[in-house]
Design an enzyme around this catalytic site. Structure first.
Site, PDB file in Angstrom:
ATOM      1  N   HIS A 128       1.450  -1.448   0.219  1.00  0.00           N
ATOM      2  CA  HIS A 128      -0.096  -0.086   0.279  1.00  0.00           C
ATOM      3  C   HIS A 128       0.615   0.755  -0.298  1.00  0.00           C
ATOM      4  O   HIS A 128       1.827   1.347   0.631  1.00  0.00           O
ATOM      5  CB  HIS A 128      -0.854   0.315   1.008  1.00  0.00           C
ATOM      6  CG  HIS A 128      -2.234  -0.741   1.289  1.00  0.00           C
ATOM      7  ND1 HIS A 128      -3.470  -0.279  -0.314  1.00  0.00           N
ATOM      8  CD2 HIS A 128      -2.434  -1.679   1.851  1.00  0.00           C
ATOM      9  CE1 HIS A 128      -4.005  -1.213   0.205  1.00  0.00           C
ATOM     10  NE2 HIS A 128      -3.865  -2.041   1.220  1.00  0.00           N
ATOM     11  N   ASP A 158      -0.318   7.045  -3.804  1.00  0.00           N
ATOM     12  CA  ASP A 158      -1.695   6.913  -4.096  1.00  0.00           C
ATOM     13  C   ASP A 158      -0.906   8.050  -5.466  1.00  0.00           C
ATOM     14  O   ASP A 158      -2.313   7.376  -6.574  1.00  0.00           O
ATOM     15  CB  ASP A 158      -2.380   6.665  -3.210  1.00  0.00           C
ATOM     16  CG  ASP A 158      -2.358   5.042  -2.729  1.00  0.00           C
ATOM     17  OD1 ASP A 158      -2.178   4.283  -2.913  1.00  0.00           O
ATOM     18  OD2 ASP A 158      -3.637   4.863  -1.836  1.00  0.00           O
TER      19      ASP A 158
END
Length: 379
Positions: A128, A158
């Protein structure tokens, strides 16, 4: 939707986070983006309220079925680009890898969004944002002196280093095609992108004006003149008085001109005590009182606003920084254009809501669409 990318068609293999963000960016600026989603998955959580799904149509396809794959290939033959965010090899196993789709459509721009990239020792591992920015050398530098590294939500991996880099890569490759070039694959990795976002800091480190000691540098809360401070009401303000003229304005408005210790702006040995002095000073008034004194000056000042407060600030309201979409407040498209008009964003579609219309545009009749629904290839 209207915008500088109007006329481009992008197929987006639905996912989470950075891939949808790239799709949102392209749609916000005029591209037609069609989300390919899984049938039977049910509606997205509050699909109409999902900011990252706005501005797109949706078709639900079982890409594990022969017919679902064939429809996806047919869509991509009519598209300028494709976005996917699966682990390396997944699209190949589905029979939808770049070799297949670029053979079908040599002008296709095939965008791949991953954390680690398409190759390298970590390529097949899960991860992540926090992991990607840790490996790239970015996360280490977010935090205060003596504290542990603190992830800046998931903005850097992200979205800044991931989705926005993919959107930039897609537009660059689409421009290459528009100038007569062939389609190609975009390998957008959040490790690469978040490393790139640290470019200026790398330059400062190379020049010897940045150290690896977290929270001790000019821009990482090490200094007194670049930090946030709590006010008397518990709210916070931000100060960024780096340049000498801005620092002088801070001293003037804060009535610090007669304190000789503040002459030591760039002396690291003085920063701790100067920070304590400023912290004590800023706790003597409320945030609004400091705004009344310092807003619209060259101190380099702004109140620290929450998501609930930011849309109501006069500057944000004047610029239309936030917009209402389907009754909800969202950040509006950015950047702006002097000549090209972009449409206001529209809410995201429910899963599969546009499947019939999209297939109809590909030349399918009602009977063929109904048969594909019956087989489960489309939802």
């Amino acid at each position: 939707m209207a915008g500088p990318l109007e006329g481009l068609r992008i197929v987006e293999m639905a996912g989470i986070g950075p891939g949808p963000f790239a799709g949102m960016m392209l749609a916000d600026h005029g591209a037609e983006v069609i989300r390919v989603e899984r049938p039977g998955a049910g509606a997205r959580v509050a699909a109409q309220r999902d900011v990252l799904a706005r501005g797109r149509r949706s078709i639900a396809l079982d890409v594990k079925s022969d017919e679902g794959r064939a429809i996806t290939r047919e869509l991509c033959k009519s598209a300028d680009g494709l976005i996917e965010g699966y682990r390396p090899g997944v699209m190949e196993r589905l029979g939808l890898g770049p070799d297949v789709l670029l053979e079908d459509n040599p002008k296709l721009v095939y965008g791949r969004m991953t954390g680690w990239g398409q190759d390298g020792p970590y390529a097949d591992a899960a991860g992540h944002d926090i992991n990607y920015i840790a490996l790239s050398g970015a996360l280490y530098h977010y935090g205060r002196a003596g504290g542990k590294p603190t992830p800046p939500i998931n903005m850097v991996g992200d979205f800044g280093g991931g989705g926005m880099m993919l959107a930039y890569g897609m537009v660059s490759a689409l421009l290459h095609v528009a100038r007569g070039g062939d389609g190609q694959v975009i390998d957008a990795a959040m490790t690469d992108g978040s490393a790139l976002l640290m470019g200026m800091i790398w330059g400062m480190r190379n020049a010897g004006v940045w150290t690896d000691a977290r929270g001790t540098n000019a821009l990482d809360t090490g200094t007194h003149y670049y930090d946030t401070y709590q006010c008397a009401d518990g709210e916070y303000i931000s100060i960024g008085s780096i340049e000498p003229q801005f620092y002088a304005e801070l001293r003037r408005l804060a009535e610090l001109e007669d304190d000789p210790e503040f002459d030591r702006q760039h002396d690291p040995a003085a920063w701790g005590n100067l920070k304590t002095k400023l912290a004590t000073l800023f706790r003597t008034r409320t945030r609004q009182q400091w705004c009344d004194l310092m807003e619209h000056t060259d101190v380099c000042f702004a109140p620290v606003l929450s998501m609930g407060e930011a849309p109501e600030h006069p500057h944000n309201k004047a610029r239309g920084t936030f917009v209402e979409v389907g009754g909800d407040i969202q950040p509006g498209p950015a950047p702006r254009y002097s000549a090209t008009v972009t449409d206001a964003p529209r809410p995201g579609a429910e899963v599969g809501a546009d499947g019939g219309a999209i297939l109809g545009e590909l030349g399918w009749d009602d009977a063929r669409i109904a048969a594909a629904r019956e087989s489960g290839a489309i939802g």
